[in-house]
Enzyme design. Sequence first.
Site, PDB file in Angstrom:
ATOM      1  CB  CYS A 112      -1.139   0.359   0.485  1.00 22.25           C
ATOM      2  SG  CYS A 112      -2.038  -1.707   1.287  1.00 22.25           S
TER       3      CYS A 112
ATOM      4  CB  CYS B  67     -12.279  -1.490   6.212  1.00 16.58           C
ATOM      5  SG  CYS B  67     -12.780  -2.489   8.210  1.00 16.58           S
TER       6      CYS B  67
ATOM      7  CB  ILE C 205     -11.779  -3.434  -2.469  1.00 15.83           C
ATOM      8  CG1 ILE C 205     -11.969  -4.685  -1.867  1.00 15.83           C
ATOM      9  CG2 ILE C 205     -11.806  -4.038  -4.450  1.00 15.83           C
ATOM     10  CD1 ILE C 205     -11.920  -6.216  -1.093  1.00 15.83           C
TER      11      ILE C 205
ATOM     12  CG  HIS D 190      -6.776   1.510   0.304  1.00 13.01           C
ATOM     13  ND1 HIS D 190      -5.781   2.785  -0.409  1.00 13.01           N
ATOM     14  CD2 HIS D 190      -5.852   0.767   1.308  1.00 13.01           C
ATOM     15  CE1 HIS D 190      -4.485   2.002   0.105  1.00 13.01           C
ATOM     16  NE2 HIS D 190      -4.472   1.006   1.013  1.00 13.01           N
TER      17      HIS D 190
END
Lengths: 368, 368
Positions: free
Chosen positions: A85, A208, A211, A323
């Site tokens: 990442c 979180c 995706i 992300h």
Amino acid sequence: MQSPIYLTGTGQTRFGEHWDMSIKDLMEESIDAAIENAGCTALDIDMVIVANMLGEVASNQAHLGAMAASLLPHHPPALRAEAACASGAVALHTACALLESGKAQTVLVVGVEKMTDIAPSKIAAGLMGAADAEKDAPCGLTFPGIFGLIANRYMHEFNLSRERLNHVSARHHKNGVKNPFAQFRKEIPAEAISMSPKVADPLCMLDCSPISDGAASVVLSTKFESPIKIAASQLATDTLSITDRPTITSFAATKDAMSAALQEANIEREEIAHIELHDCFSIAALISLEDMGFATPGNAIALYEKESPMTINQSGGLKACGHPVAATGIKQVIDVSKQLKNSKSSYGLAHNFGGAAATCGIHILSHA
Amino acid sequence: MQSPIYLTGTGQTRFGEHWDMSIKDLMEESIDAAIENAGCTALDIDMVIVANMLGEVASNQAHLGAMAASLLPHHPPALRAEAACASGAVALHTACALLESGKAQTVLVVGVEKMTDIAPSKIAAGLMGAADAEKDAPCGLTFPGIFGLIANRYMHEFNLSRERLNHVSARHHKNGVKNPFAQFRKEIPAEAISMSPKVADPLCMLDCSPISDGAASVVLSTKFESPIKIAASQLATDTLSITDRPTITSFAATKDAMSAALQEANIEREEIAHIELHDCFSIAALISLEDMGFATPGNAIALYEKESPMTINQSGGLKACGHPVAATGIKQVIDVSKQLKNSKSSYGLAHNFGGAAATCGIHILSHA
């Protein structure tokens, strides 16, 4: 730094689910936008660095440097940089080295990820490549699992309640409403965060980052000036596996990169007015703020409960923006540059990490 | 180049089938050997660059920079560089930029590939990630298929017979006999090459470099001197897909990288006494020698039929040494340095390409 490195051009796709676009299409849209925004033409690009983590896993595609170079009329020398990442930050750092060495005068840096074409279980397995496949994966850990352990330990050590943690994602979602490139532009009340489905106790779905597909590109140059420059570019690395560390509630790589970045920029922490930080999970935002020295251990949540002296993830952060792994580090720098342009303050900071902060990259931007 | 970049230390594993070693084990063996060989200690390493292509596909492992850094006591900043089979060369180029920029004084470059743990069909699919997944793969092409097309066209254009092509692999196998790190150390007569099973007409099994495990590491430094230095480090890029090119019997990226490398080293082609070139397939050796200007188009085979003025793949090349993809570019530089140390000649060259030479990296080494 010998000669200033200017942020000459920036461009990005919206982050989200782009069913109708391939990894090449995403790169192309962001490259075209960055070059159009820059004070130069495509032919001025001396070198291309592509940041990507999951090309092989999700698109059967390696060699993305050459793919990006193929999109330019003169296909300049190119390579791909990866650190999970933190791929965006290591690509920016590589570009800075190329510029400072004089090997290039103008470098295009493209961060791209195409994640929604394959099953979420395959993406989750691919993302576990950011941890140690010999030490961490055999324990059955996933990344939400790793950060669930970290959150559990943090809440125990610092007596942080689940309700207080809610403020992190709530703030990021509130900020994201104004960002046209964000995946989610909906305000979500704090109490709804911990009511969302549990993913890895104590973390819920709304703790979180999602995706996402997306790409972000910047043109960095020592030749073509612009109002914003790179004041510091620093990387630091920790053990790949969390099992090899003395603590999991603090990330040594963030501390090391921050200390080196402040030294390189020759500024005090308090001069930083705008931060984009790596909130892959809500708990990561708190730990990162503490490791960067903006709060003492256990107290970063206060920066979310009242007004903070600097803006934090004004873009919406990873939570609201989405992300697309390797695009994030490039997009953070773009957002910090926008914030600085609309600000009388001198400095902004992008904080990007990979895995459980096994790699951390910090870039400080300033007015030129 | 501002300050000389010394090849301070070198180390490699044997290339071959290492059933008992993981990607981490392979890196560790080559890193230990390189640091032991260098005039410095592990703690002198400022930065680590890992070259790797297939970590995600074959080992579920990304983030190899942090994994390599975890093997050093102080885990310095690290990243992974990739450009398919040219990953080694782009990692070396990145290291040179970091050294020339002053961001680092001593850089460890590790090339590693672990290919034999998964089914050959999966490795073949992974290797096709080096081509364009939208344009080349849907035609049913594999890499032997791509180079089969190239060989067919070359043999037609230049009237090269299958029998003459045999001399390439035969010479490489003969050279490899003396190399203790080579995967295959057996002399193979020329006539046996075209009698081996056909893989992609006209290419036979013995025209193709094998699937291999292996790692190779070098320590590059501006601080710790050594008898060998980097005289030039150049990359060039072509279109990713061969369908976008005017010809497939010549590789523009090799021509561009060679021309830039000669200019950087400020030498004539004829001063180069030792070459390690990228013979992923026998036909690639001929095309590469022609693109580098050591023979006119169609005539490189003569360099294999009689004594050549310079040594070519004295190590055994990719054919006999094995081709653990990203380790190859690093291993080539190690071999050229050994050849130079035992030679009165001034210059040696490592030629490493990725895909169908969509990326080409050329490094020229010289006595310091």
